[in-house]
Design a protein around this motif. Structure first.
Motif, mmCIF file in Angstrom:
data_model
loop_
_atom_site.group_PDB
_atom_site.id
_atom_site.type_symbol
_atom_site.label_atom_id
_atom_site.label_comp_id
_atom_site.label_asym_id
_atom_site.label_seq_id
_atom_site.Cartn_x
_atom_site.Cartn_y
_atom_site.Cartn_z
ATOM 1 N N ALA A 6 1.016 -1.295 -0.072
ATOM 2 C CA ALA A 6 -0.059 -0.040 -0.182
ATOM 3 C C ALA A 6 1.106 1.275 -0.100
ATOM 4 N N ARG A 7 1.869 1.269 0.849
ATOM 5 C CA ARG A 7 2.909 2.306 0.849
ATOM 6 C C ARG A 7 3.523 2.447 -0.619
ATOM 7 N N HIS A 8 3.934 1.556 -1.171
ATOM 8 C CA HIS A 8 4.481 1.468 -2.362
ATOM 9 C C HIS A 8 3.587 2.062 -3.309
ATOM 10 N N ASN A 9 2.173 1.893 -3.513
ATOM 11 C CA ASN A 9 1.272 2.179 -4.264
ATOM 12 C C ASN A 9 1.089 3.875 -4.028
ATOM 13 N N GLU A 10 1.250 4.153 -2.895
ATOM 14 C CA GLU A 10 0.959 5.689 -2.671
ATOM 15 C C GLU A 10 2.089 6.469 -3.192
ATOM 16 N N GLU A 11 3.356 5.734 -3.000
ATOM 17 C CA GLU A 11 4.645 6.386 -3.529
ATOM 18 C C GLU A 11 4.368 6.594 -5.102
ATOM 19 N N ASN A 12 3.840 5.356 -5.789
ATOM 20 C CA ASN A 12 3.802 5.598 -7.069
ATOM 21 C C ASN A 12 2.829 6.490 -7.507
ATOM 22 N N ARG A 13 1.631 6.747 -6.717
ATOM 23 C CA ARG A 13 0.582 7.722 -7.121
ATOM 24 C C ARG A 13 1.302 9.317 -7.080
ATOM 25 N N ALA A 14 2.147 9.141 -6.127
ATOM 26 C CA ALA A 14 2.804 10.653 -5.716
ATOM 27 C C ALA A 14 3.760 10.922 -6.922
ATOM 28 N N VAL A 15 4.460 9.808 -7.299
ATOM 29 C CA VAL A 15 5.585 10.093 -8.439
ATOM 30 C C VAL A 15 4.744 10.343 -9.686
ATOM 31 N N LEU A 16 3.804 9.717 -9.982
ATOM 32 C CA LEU A 16 2.919 9.958 -11.107
ATOM 33 C C LEU A 16 2.251 11.191 -11.229
ATOM 34 N N ALA A 17 1.688 11.779 -10.172
ATOM 35 C CA ALA A 17 1.099 12.895 -9.991
ATOM 36 C C ALA A 17 2.292 14.102 -10.217
ATOM 37 N N LEU A 18 3.581 14.137 -9.672
ATOM 38 C CA LEU A 18 4.486 14.696 -9.573
ATOM 39 C C LEU A 18 4.744 14.894 -11.512
ATOM 40 N N VAL A 20 3.063 14.063 -13.807
ATOM 41 C CA VAL A 20 2.172 14.670 -14.609
ATOM 42 C C VAL A 20 1.892 16.303 -14.353
ATOM 43 N N LEU A 21 2.201 16.819 -13.343
ATOM 44 C CA LEU A 21 2.271 18.455 -13.282
ATOM 45 C C LEU A 21 3.696 18.853 -13.813
ATOM 46 N N GLN A 22 4.703 18.057 -13.810
ATOM 47 C CA GLN A 22 5.862 18.644 -14.502
ATOM 48 C C GLN A 22 5.568 18.790 -15.840
ATOM 49 N N ALA A 23 4.732 17.645 -16.348
ATOM 50 C CA ALA A 23 4.522 17.756 -17.949
ATOM 51 C C ALA A 23 3.399 18.939 -18.142
ATOM 52 N N LEU A 24 2.508 19.163 -17.316
ATOM 53 C CA LEU A 24 1.665 20.279 -17.491
ATOM 54 C C LEU A 24 2.325 21.624 -17.546
ATOM 55 N N ARG A 25 3.306 21.553 -16.783
ATOM 56 C CA ARG A 25 4.067 22.979 -16.686
ATOM 57 C C ARG A 25 4.843 23.150 -18.149
ATOM 58 N N LYS A 26 5.270 22.190 -18.559
ATOM 59 C CA LYS A 26 6.228 22.326 -19.565
ATOM 60 C C LYS A 26 5.430 22.407 -21.201
ATOM 61 N N ASN A 27 4.216 21.861 -20.944
ATOM 62 C CA ASN A 27 3.214 21.947 -22.184
ATOM 63 C C ASN A 27 2.798 23.324 -22.299
ATOM 64 N N LYS A 28 3.201 23.860 -23.692
ATOM 65 C CA LYS A 28 2.752 25.233 -23.880
ATOM 66 C C LYS A 28 1.217 25.643 -24.185
ATOM 67 N N MET A 29 0.694 24.596 -24.735
ATOM 68 C CA MET A 29 -0.634 24.685 -25.072
ATOM 69 C C MET A 29 -1.432 24.653 -23.766
ATOM 70 N N LEU A 30 -1.404 24.058 -22.838
ATOM 71 C CA LEU A 30 -2.128 23.947 -21.509
ATOM 72 C C LEU A 30 -1.913 25.295 -20.706
ATOM 73 N N ARG A 31 -0.511 25.623 -20.815
ATOM 74 C CA ARG A 31 -0.136 26.586 -19.915
ATOM 75 C C ARG A 31 -0.537 28.096 -20.491
ATOM 76 N N TYR A 32 -0.480 28.195 -21.671
ATOM 77 C CA TYR A 32 -0.888 29.537 -22.270
ATOM 78 C C TYR A 32 -2.214 29.509 -23.057
ATOM 79 N N ARG A 33 -2.401 28.682 -24.074
ATOM 80 C CA ARG A 33 -3.734 28.852 -24.922
ATOM 81 C C ARG A 33 -4.927 28.430 -24.186
ATOM 82 N N VAL A 34 -4.654 27.591 -23.492
ATOM 83 C CA VAL A 34 -6.212 27.242 -22.595
ATOM 84 C C VAL A 34 -6.630 28.267 -21.774
ATOM 85 N N PRO A 35 -5.903 28.916 -20.740
ATOM 86 C CA PRO A 35 -6.366 29.936 -20.117
ATOM 87 C C PRO A 35 -6.932 31.089 -20.908
ATOM 88 N N MET A 36 -6.044 31.379 -22.206
ATOM 89 C CA MET A 36 -6.638 32.454 -22.820
ATOM 90 C C MET A 36 -8.204 32.041 -23.642
#
Length: 120
Positions: A6-18, A20-36
């Motif tokens: 269970a702890r290993h699954n939680e760590e995997n979820r946290a790593v996956l969430a991080l 995904v967040l890094q991918a969203l920060r790098k993606n220019k379409m989601l960062r600039y175009r969607v808010p516009m």
């Protein structure tokens, strides 16, 4: 053993969430175009609501009694000018208002020389 998995699954979820967040920060379409696009579409809906208020206000009928009173009360710039046209301002006196650190009752209608001696 189950708690380790269970702890290993939680760590995997946290790593996956991080990741995904890094991918969203790098993606220019989601960062600039969607808010516009959200701003443009949301602004369109907001403006339509505000302009609808304008047309709804025109449809509202005024109480007939109030309307009669408003028509009887003819106040115009010309009528107000006629009221004050004949006033004499020869005896008018400029009275300075109190500053924040001064007492208001001390200043009203007093001679400035007297005030200098009272405050010092």
């Amino acid at each position: 053993m189950a708690w380790q998995q269970a702890r290993h699954n939680e760590e995997n979820r946290a790593v996956l969430a991080l990741s995904v967040l890094q991918a969203l920060r790098k993606n220019k379409m989601l960062r600039y175009r969607v808010p516009m696009l959200l701003l443009i579409v949301g602004g369109s809906f907001g403006l339509s609501e505000f302009s609808q208020i304008r047309y709804d206000a025109m449809k509202i009928k005024i109480d007939p009694e109030l309307e009669k009173r408003l028509k009887m009360n003819n106040v115009s710039l010309k009528s107000e000018y006629e009221k004050i046209k004949d006033s004499t301002f020869e005896d008018w006196k400029n009275v300075r208002g109190p500053r924040p650190w001064e007492y208001p009752d001390l200043l009203q209608g007093q001679n400035p020389e007297i005030l200098k001696t009272k405050t010092t």
